[in-house]
Design a protein around this motif. Structure first.
Motif, mmCIF file in Angstrom:
data_model
loop_
_atom_site.group_PDB
_atom_site.id
_atom_site.type_symbol
_atom_site.label_atom_id
_atom_site.label_comp_id
_atom_site.label_asym_id
_atom_site.label_seq_id
_atom_site.Cartn_x
_atom_site.Cartn_y
_atom_site.Cartn_z
ATOM 1 N N SER A 51 -1.054 -8.390 -9.846
ATOM 2 C CA SER A 51 -0.709 -9.711 -10.233
ATOM 3 C C SER A 51 -1.545 -10.780 -10.709
ATOM 4 N N LYS A 52 -2.886 -10.421 -10.485
ATOM 5 C CA LYS A 52 -3.996 -11.296 -10.942
ATOM 6 C C LYS A 52 -4.731 -10.659 -12.052
ATOM 7 N N GLY A 53 -3.916 -9.605 -12.631
ATOM 8 C CA GLY A 53 -4.475 -9.083 -14.095
ATOM 9 C C GLY A 53 -5.539 -8.195 -13.830
ATOM 10 N N ARG A 54 -5.956 -7.780 -12.770
ATOM 11 C CA ARG A 54 -7.433 -6.873 -12.413
ATOM 12 C C ARG A 54 -6.622 -5.621 -12.216
ATOM 13 N N TYR A 55 -6.413 -5.036 -13.498
ATOM 14 C CA TYR A 55 -5.868 -3.795 -13.776
ATOM 15 C C TYR A 55 -6.693 -2.812 -13.485
ATOM 16 N N ALA A 56 -8.281 -2.757 -13.790
ATOM 17 C CA ALA A 56 -8.990 -1.700 -13.689
ATOM 18 C C ALA A 56 -9.180 -1.413 -12.020
ATOM 19 N N GLN A 57 -9.450 -2.587 -11.515
ATOM 20 C CA GLN A 57 -9.457 -2.425 -9.965
ATOM 21 C C GLN A 57 -8.256 -2.171 -9.130
ATOM 22 N N MET A 58 -7.152 -2.471 -9.890
ATOM 23 C CA MET A 58 -5.705 -2.079 -9.330
ATOM 24 C C MET A 58 -5.733 -0.354 -9.255
ATOM 25 N N LEU A 59 -6.061 -0.067 -10.502
ATOM 26 C CA LEU A 59 -6.117 1.557 -10.657
ATOM 27 C C LEU A 59 -6.995 2.191 -9.718
ATOM 28 N N THR A 60 -8.252 1.760 -9.664
ATOM 29 C CA THR A 60 -9.165 2.271 -8.680
ATOM 30 C C THR A 60 -8.726 2.168 -7.060
ATOM 31 N N LEU A 77 -5.581 2.299 -6.161
ATOM 32 C CA LEU A 77 -4.203 3.186 -6.126
ATOM 33 C C LEU A 77 -4.816 4.555 -6.287
ATOM 34 N N GLN A 78 -6.082 4.800 -6.688
ATOM 35 C CA GLN A 78 -6.637 6.225 -6.928
ATOM 36 C C GLN A 78 -7.231 6.551 -5.321
ATOM 37 N N LYS A 79 -7.587 5.562 -4.610
ATOM 38 C CA LYS A 79 -8.182 5.770 -3.159
ATOM 39 C C LYS A 79 -6.929 6.214 -2.285
ATOM 40 N N ILE A 80 -5.617 5.943 -2.507
ATOM 41 C CA ILE A 80 -4.604 6.322 -1.558
ATOM 42 C C ILE A 80 -3.394 6.924 -2.177
ATOM 43 N N ARG A 81 -3.489 7.419 -3.394
ATOM 44 C CA ARG A 81 -2.667 7.986 -3.960
ATOM 45 C C ARG A 81 -3.405 9.436 -4.654
ATOM 46 N N SER A 82 -2.427 10.456 -5.026
ATOM 47 C CA SER A 82 -2.886 11.687 -6.092
ATOM 48 C C SER A 82 -3.134 10.967 -7.375
ATOM 49 N N ALA A 83 -3.697 11.675 -8.075
ATOM 50 C CA ALA A 83 -4.064 11.054 -9.657
ATOM 51 C C ALA A 83 -3.022 10.807 -10.476
ATOM 52 N N GLU A 84 -1.818 12.006 -10.206
ATOM 53 C CA GLU A 84 -0.801 11.458 -10.769
ATOM 54 C C GLU A 84 0.004 10.482 -10.609
ATOM 55 N N LEU A 120 0.673 -1.281 -0.115
ATOM 56 C CA LEU A 120 0.123 -0.156 0.105
ATOM 57 C C LEU A 120 0.950 1.242 0.023
ATOM 58 N N ALA A 121 2.170 1.280 0.426
ATOM 59 C CA ALA A 121 2.798 2.406 0.742
ATOM 60 C C ALA A 121 3.590 2.877 -0.305
ATOM 61 N N PRO A 122 3.719 4.420 -0.550
ATOM 62 C CA PRO A 122 4.700 4.822 -1.346
ATOM 63 C C PRO A 122 5.789 4.578 -1.105
ATOM 64 N N ALA A 123 6.967 4.402 -2.102
ATOM 65 C CA ALA A 123 8.273 4.096 -2.051
ATOM 66 C C ALA A 123 8.951 4.864 -0.698
ATOM 67 N N ALA A 124 8.646 6.340 -0.900
ATOM 68 C CA ALA A 124 9.371 7.268 0.003
ATOM 69 C C ALA A 124 9.037 7.177 1.543
ATOM 70 N N ARG A 125 7.763 6.586 1.711
ATOM 71 C CA ARG A 125 7.332 6.331 3.048
ATOM 72 C C ARG A 125 7.108 4.924 3.459
#
Length: 460
Positions: A208-217, A219-226, A136-141
């Motif tokens: 890792s399960k190929g569920r890329y749309a869910q992966m992006l969703t 990520l968007q909950k815990i990261r900025s858009a960029e 879940l964590a960004p690399a810097a933190r």
């Protein structure tokens, strides 16, 4: 893709979501701490109620550790198969059943069985929570977020010590007081089960399960858009060829090397002797010169210092490398154990020796919980590549719990046969071996993304 829900998220919402997910998941670490620490104060009261000998004392203590070893390796594989979030929900239920079973146990046999069940949950949480936080964590933190699990482990141990002291001092003359000490653990387990329903799944597991749309969703909950879009592309680049890990994957020389480093790191964390103090601290202090109730109260100091040291360790991981921090911790723990052994030889039994041993166990725990343990759990979550992360961490933590089992089971018998000094001198010798292992084999991972760590491990 980047114009999906993240664009409608208020600034700062992703940080709050990441914070919330981190603290909820680390309730698994809190339970790990409480369920391993509570036995420290419960044992003296069990001795009369259950008629314990040094052998059955060690058996009850170590049965949780035996279950934890298999819980860890099983959870590693299940986490890769069904996901980190779903597994933590299941483990919350096992925590509830196991804690209630220990509190209700009528004799040694049922107690051992219930402790094994509880151990399955403790071991599962010990493997899955740091993995989940790292993903879940960004690399810097990542260092600071993953080591919050260590903070919660020692907070759980402190909560156990405080509960033991309060219950023991208020109702210690009543029978079966230890049952209430054990039953308290059901409360954070219920909180974990409720809270995990509001936490996103690991984006990297989804990838890792190929569920890329869910992966992006996710990520968007815990990261900025960029940040979400950039991390999405990086994860997809490696996850696209990923699959669930299998034991035969470790036939690859570089993966076998990573597994051996992970297992070695797990053994290093245990042979400091930390869990001899966590499980038997009250008895160590009582033998040194405190009474049982006074030892229960004095043992709170160990918990307070552990929490303070874990907070310091979280801060230090943002400032210094993993290797020097771990080496400093190992040198410190071995030095304190040597001093405890010397004090036990040179000082007569009594209050003065009790306070001397207490001061050195406090310093020992400062080095252990401020450096050795946080670096161990963090690096186990970092060094394995995505496709074998769950299995690799599970196998490493299995080894860690088996080493823990050996310490927990043998310590009462070693104390009875050799005395406190010679027992602790054994741990000092093992600590020197741990320093040599870290200097020779451990890589530095600070500041690297998990994908960059994978590329580094391939070329060691």
């Amino acid at each position: 893709m980047s114009s999906t829900p993240a664009s409608r998220t208020a600034p700062g919402d992703h940080r709050r979501a990441l914070r919330r997910a981190t603290w909820i998941a680390t309730l698994g670490g809190f339970l790990f701490g409480y369920d391993t620490g509570v036995i420290n104060g419960a044992l003296p009261y069990m001795q009369d109620d259950l008629g314990l000998t040094p052998f059955t004392e060690g058996l009850i203590t170590s049965s949780l550790l035996f279950g934890a070893a298999f819980g860890a390796v099983g959870a590693g594989q299940l986490a890769d198969r069904i996901g980190r979030k779903k597994l933590l929900l299941i483990l919350a239920g096992v925590f509830i059943v196991g804690a209630a079973g220990t509190a209700a146990a009528p004799g040694v046999g049922i107690m051992v069985l219930a402790r094994v069940v509880l151990g399955l949950a403790v071991g599962g949480a010990s493997a899955v929570v740091p993995m989940f936080l790292a993903e879940l964590a960004p690399a810097a933190r990542r260092g600071q977020l993953v080591t919050r699990d260590q903070l919660m482990i020692v907070s759980g141990q402190l909560a156990a010590f405080v509960c033991n002291a309060v219950i023991g001092n208020l109702w210690g003359e009543e029978g079966n007081v230890w049952r209430w000490m054990l039953l308290v653990a059901t409360l954070p387990a219920i909180a974990l089960w409720i809270g995990m329903n509001f936490v996103p799944e690991s984006p990297r597991w989804l990838g890792s399960k190929g569920r890329y749309a869910q992966m992006l969703t996710a990520l968007q909950k815990i990261r900025s858009a960029e940040e979400a879009q950039a991390e999405y592309e990086e994860i997809k680049g490696l996850a696209g060829t990923s699959r669930t890990g299998r034991l035969k994957d470790f036939a690859e020389p570089w993966l076998l090397r990573v597994l051996l480093i992970g297992m070695g790191l797990s053994i290093v964390q245990q042979i400091t002797g930390v869990n001899a103090i966590i499980y038997y601290g009250t008895q160590i202090l009582a033998d040194a010169g405190f009474g049982t109730e006074a030892a229960l109260t004095a043992n709170i100091a160990n918990g307070v210092v552990s929490v303070g040291a874990a907070l310091l360790g979280i801060w230090l991981l943002g400032k210094v490398g993993r290797r020097p921090m771990l080496l400093t911790g190992l040198i410190g723990t071995s030095s304190m154990l040597a001093l405890i052994g010397i004090a036990s030889i040179l000082m007569p039994e009594g209050t003065a020796r009790g306070f001397a041993v207490l001061s050195m166990t406090v310093l020992f725990l400062a080095f252990q919980q401020g450096a050795v343990s946080p670096v161990t759990w963090l690096m186990l979550a970092e060094i394995f590549p995505l496709r074998v992360r769950g299995l690799g961490i599970g196998l490493s933590v299995f080894v860690q719990w088996m080493a823990n089992f050996a310490v927990g089971f043998s310590f009462p018998m070693l104390m009875a046969a050799l005395g406190i000094s010679n027992t602790f001198f054994i741990f000092v010798a093992l600590g020197i071996c741990a320093v040599l292992f870290v200097k020779r084999y451990l890589p530095e991972t600070r500041g690297l993304s998990l994908e960059e760590v994978e590329r580094q491990m391939r070329t060691l």
